[in-house]
Design an enzyme around this catalytic site. Structure first.
Site, mmCIF file in Angstrom:
data_model
loop_
_atom_site.group_PDB
_atom_site.id
_atom_site.type_symbol
_atom_site.label_atom_id
_atom_site.label_comp_id
_atom_site.label_asym_id
_atom_site.label_seq_id
_atom_site.Cartn_x
_atom_site.Cartn_y
_atom_site.Cartn_z
ATOM 1 N N CYS A 288 17.351 -6.907 46.977
ATOM 2 C CA CYS A 288 18.867 -6.489 45.528
ATOM 3 C C CYS A 288 20.137 -5.672 46.113
ATOM 4 C CB CYS A 288 17.964 -6.855 44.755
ATOM 5 S SG CYS A 288 19.217 -5.727 43.751
ATOM 6 N N CYS B 182 20.295 -3.006 43.995
ATOM 7 C CA CYS B 182 19.462 -1.917 44.193
ATOM 8 C C CYS B 182 19.872 -1.123 45.238
ATOM 9 C CB CYS B 182 17.871 -2.624 44.695
ATOM 10 S SG CYS B 182 17.521 -3.715 43.665
#
Length: 134
Positions: free
Chosen positions: A61, A64
């Site tokens: 991600c 993230c």
């Protein structure tokens, strides 16, 4: 007593003072994020700390990755414990809290889910959230 013994005794006293201050303020949270190993570890964190900010993330991600240094700063500056939980490794835990996208930040107070934020957040917004919950 010699000067060396005096300084050792004073160092021990200072350490004990610090431990007492931390115990009195409840500030036993680590200064860096805790990586959740398994469900039992997750439950232990919720039981051990009054306020826990959990960063549900995935290695693949991009957002993230953008949030990671912010979460590290929050861990260093906040009295809350900060945990990182890999949704791929702990899918059942993520599903049980309704995590459908990452990053998702969930704040737990006294072991119960209190607040949730989805997406990359600014440090100030996270700190304000923790202050409201604490």
């Amino acid at each position: 007593m010699s000067d060396t013994e005096d300084s050792e005794v004073e160092a021990i006293r200072e350490q004990k003072r610090q431990e007492l201050v931390e115990a009195a303020t409840g500030s036993d949270a680590p200064d860096e994020p805790i990586h959740v190993e398994d469900e039992a570890h997750f439950e232990e964190l919720l039981e051990t700390h009054d306020v826990v900010l959990v960063d549900f993330y995935a290695d693949w991600c991009g957002p993230c990755d953008m949030l990671e240094p912010i979460v590290e700063d929050v861990a260093a500056e906040s009295d809350a414990a900060v945990a990182k939980l890999d949704i791929d490794a702990l899918q059942r835990v993520a599903q049980s809290y309704g995590v459908r996208s990452v990053p998702t930040l969930i704040v737990f107070a006294d072991g119960e889910q209190a607040e949730q934020m989805v997406g990359v957040q600014q440090k100030g917004a996270i700190m304000n959230l923790l202050e409201r919950v604490a």
